[in-house]
Design an enzyme around this catalytic site. Structure first.
Site, mmCIF file in Angstrom:
data_model
loop_
_atom_site.group_PDB
_atom_site.id
_atom_site.type_symbol
_atom_site.label_atom_id
_atom_site.label_comp_id
_atom_site.label_asym_id
_atom_site.label_seq_id
_atom_site.Cartn_x
_atom_site.Cartn_y
_atom_site.Cartn_z
ATOM 1 N N ASN A 27 0.829 -1.208 0.000
ATOM 2 C CA ASN A 27 0.000 0.000 0.000
ATOM 3 C C ASN A 27 0.862 1.256 0.000
ATOM 4 O O ASN A 27 1.957 1.280 0.575
ATOM 5 C CB ASN A 27 -0.940 0.003 1.208
ATOM 6 C CG ASN A 27 -1.908 -1.170 1.152
ATOM 7 O OD1 ASN A 27 -2.038 -1.804 0.108
ATOM 8 N ND2 ASN A 27 -2.556 -1.470 2.251
ATOM 9 N N CYS A 43 10.811 20.088 -10.848
ATOM 10 C CA CYS A 43 11.844 19.603 -9.929
ATOM 11 C C CYS A 43 12.699 20.787 -9.488
ATOM 12 O O CYS A 43 13.136 21.581 -10.343
ATOM 13 C CB CYS A 43 12.698 18.571 -10.653
ATOM 14 S SG CYS A 43 14.205 18.126 -9.768
ATOM 15 N N PRO A 84 -11.594 -11.923 2.499
ATOM 16 C CA PRO A 84 -12.951 -12.470 2.315
ATOM 17 C C PRO A 84 -13.086 -13.303 1.042
ATOM 18 O O PRO A 84 -14.016 -14.093 0.919
ATOM 19 C CB PRO A 84 -13.844 -11.226 2.217
ATOM 20 C CG PRO A 84 -12.997 -10.047 2.498
ATOM 21 C CD PRO A 84 -11.558 -10.460 2.475
ATOM 22 N N HIS A 93 5.874 -0.547 -2.715
ATOM 23 C CA HIS A 93 5.430 0.190 -3.905
ATOM 24 C C HIS A 93 5.511 1.701 -3.718
ATOM 25 O O HIS A 93 4.847 2.444 -4.432
ATOM 26 C CB HIS A 93 3.999 -0.242 -4.285
ATOM 27 C CG HIS A 93 3.926 -1.651 -4.800
ATOM 28 N ND1 HIS A 93 2.753 -2.359 -4.948
ATOM 29 C CD2 HIS A 93 4.913 -2.488 -5.223
ATOM 30 C CE1 HIS A 93 3.015 -3.577 -5.433
ATOM 31 N NE2 HIS A 93 4.312 -3.686 -5.588
HETATM 32 P P1 OAD Z 1 -6.011 -5.940 -5.115
HETATM 33 O O1 OAD Z 1 -7.064 -4.927 -5.419
HETATM 34 O O2 OAD Z 1 -5.414 -6.699 -6.235
HETATM 35 O O3 OAD Z 1 -6.582 -6.993 -4.074
HETATM 36 C C1 OAD Z 1 -7.272 -6.581 -2.927
HETATM 37 C C2 OAD Z 1 -7.617 -7.812 -2.136
HETATM 38 O O4 OAD Z 1 -8.205 -7.384 -0.914
HETATM 39 C C3 OAD Z 1 -8.642 -8.733 -2.819
HETATM 40 O O5 OAD Z 1 -8.150 -10.070 -2.785
HETATM 41 C C4 OAD Z 1 -9.905 -8.589 -1.951
HETATM 42 O O6 OAD Z 1 -10.652 -9.794 -1.865
HETATM 43 C C5 OAD Z 1 -9.305 -8.233 -0.617
HETATM 44 N N1 OAD Z 1 -10.179 -7.463 0.272
HETATM 45 C C6 OAD Z 1 -11.190 -6.615 -0.030
HETATM 46 N N2 OAD Z 1 -11.720 -6.072 1.079
HETATM 47 C C7 OAD Z 1 -11.032 -6.601 2.125
HETATM 48 C C8 OAD Z 1 -11.075 -6.418 3.544
HETATM 49 N N3 OAD Z 1 -11.948 -5.583 4.110
HETATM 50 N N4 OAD Z 1 -10.190 -7.110 4.302
HETATM 51 C C9 OAD Z 1 -9.292 -7.956 3.735
HETATM 52 N N5 OAD Z 1 -9.197 -8.152 2.410
HETATM 53 C C10 OAD Z 1 -10.049 -7.497 1.618
HETATM 54 O O7 OAD Z 1 -4.891 -5.172 -4.268
HETATM 55 P P2 OAD Z 1 -3.367 -5.583 -4.026
HETATM 56 O O8 OAD Z 1 -3.235 -7.059 -3.908
HETATM 57 O O9 OAD Z 1 -2.861 -4.736 -2.931
HETATM 58 O O10 OAD Z 1 0.404 -1.808 -7.449
HETATM 59 O O11 OAD Z 1 -2.744 -5.114 -5.390
HETATM 60 C C11 OAD Z 1 -1.361 -5.221 -5.577
HETATM 61 C C12 OAD Z 1 -0.868 -4.091 -6.409
HETATM 62 O O12 OAD Z 1 -1.624 -3.972 -7.618
HETATM 63 C C13 OAD Z 1 -1.021 -2.711 -5.781
HETATM 64 O O13 OAD Z 1 -0.002 -2.408 -4.852
HETATM 65 C C14 OAD Z 1 -0.954 -1.812 -6.977
HETATM 66 C C15 OAD Z 1 -1.859 -2.576 -7.911
HETATM 67 O O14 OAD Z 1 -1.661 -2.359 -9.269
HETATM 68 C C16 OAD Z 1 0.966 -0.676 -7.852
HETATM 69 O O15 OAD Z 1 0.376 0.383 -7.859
HETATM 70 C C17 OAD Z 1 2.381 -0.847 -8.272
#
Ligand code: OAD
Length: 244
Positions: free
Chosen positions: A92, A139, A206, A109
């Site tokens: 995050n 810059c 979830p 990230h």
């Molecule tokens: P995603 O949006 O890919 O996944 C979010 C996850 O959180 C999903 O598996 C949901 O089921 C879960 N979720 C939703 N609500 C929830 C809750 N209340 N408690 C627990 N889990 C919950 O997000 P990331 O895996 O963080 O990269 O995505 C990875 C990267 O993709 C990010 O850091 C970003 C994005 O492109 C960059 O910006 C480089």
């Protein structure tokens, strides 16, 4: 958890969902359901349309600025205080773990609120621009447009952060994967490195992910429910859990 010498917690956008910050891949509310990453989150997109990309990040900064850490963030900060050897590694960019009281957070990230120069070879960092600034400021060193200090698609992760996280993954006794779809590499690899090295794997999400079948414990719940419950079950200093 009481007997684990070292605990690694990996978090993703789901941890901040309960603070009102959109995730990326949730089917209806995720950012990538509404926007194309190649238009907004690549160096090429910024070179083509710097004002558009800048304003999108300013919008995201605004959402985060108005958000508050939720019980999941606060439970993780409390767990870090009561477990000596816990490392928190996040994908995050919102800084909510730090605002909840977590220390030494490894940001894979980058951070939405760190600006840096977009010119190759300059990389000058700069104070965060004000939230009403509608185009990227120059810059202070070379005059090229500043950009948000986040990792875009096609860019490498910050080397030191990835190195620390990889080391921790290879040596921890217990790994938590919380609120991440586990689809973006190399971050997604960390839980698998820990699993292969013999760590017990706990997933909190979830929805199922590619890691679910390999996890030893699965909490199919929001982080804001499961994490405070784990903290309470661990029975730390009651003052830590009191205001979750
Ligand atoms: P995603 O949006 O890919 O996944 C979010 C996850 O959180 C999903 O598996 C949901 O089921 C879960 N979720 C939703 N609500 C929830 C809750 N209340 N408690 C627990 N889990 C919950 O997000 P990331 O895996 O963080 O990269 O995505 C990875 C990267 O993709 C990010 O850091 C970003 C994005 O492109 C960059 O910006 C480089």
């Amino acid at each position: 958890m009481r007997s684990a010498g070292s605990v690694l917690v990996l978090t993703g956008a789901g941890v901040s969902a309960e603070s009102g910050i959109p995730t990326f891949r949730d089917a209806l509310s995720g950012l990538w359901a509404r926007y194309r990453p190649e238009d907004l989150a690549t160096p090429e997109a910024f070179a083509r349309q710097p004002d558009l990309v800048w304003r999108w990040y300013q919008w995201r900064r605004q959402i985060v600025d108005e958000a508050q850490p939720n019980p999941g963030h606060r439970a993780l900060a409390a767990l870090q205080r009561c477990l000596g050897g816990m490392m928190l590694v996040t994908q995050n960019v919102d800084g909510l773990h730090q605002r909840a009281g977590s220390t030494d957070v490894v940001e894979l990230h980058g951070n939405l609120f760190d600006d840096c120069c977009s010119a190759a070879g300059c990389a000058q960092s700069a104070p965060t621009a004000s939230l009403d600034q509608e185009s990227p400021p120059p810059c202070p060193r070379c005059g090229a447009p500043l950009r948000p200090g986040v990792v875009w698609f096609g860019e490498p992760l910050p080397e030191a952060a990835l190195e620390r996280a990889t080391q921790a993954a290879g040596s921890c006794d217990l790994v938590f994967s919380v609120g991440t779809s586990g689809l973006v590499y190399p971050a997604a690899e960390l839980a698998w490195i820990a699993a292969r090295s013999g760590a017990a794997v706990v997933e909190i999400n979830p929805e199922p992910t590619p890691l679910t079948a390999a996890a030893d414990f699965v909490f199919s719940q929001p982080g804001g429910v499961a994490l405070p419950a784990i903290l309470r079950a661990l029975g730390p200093d009651p003052s830590d859990g009191a205001d979750l």
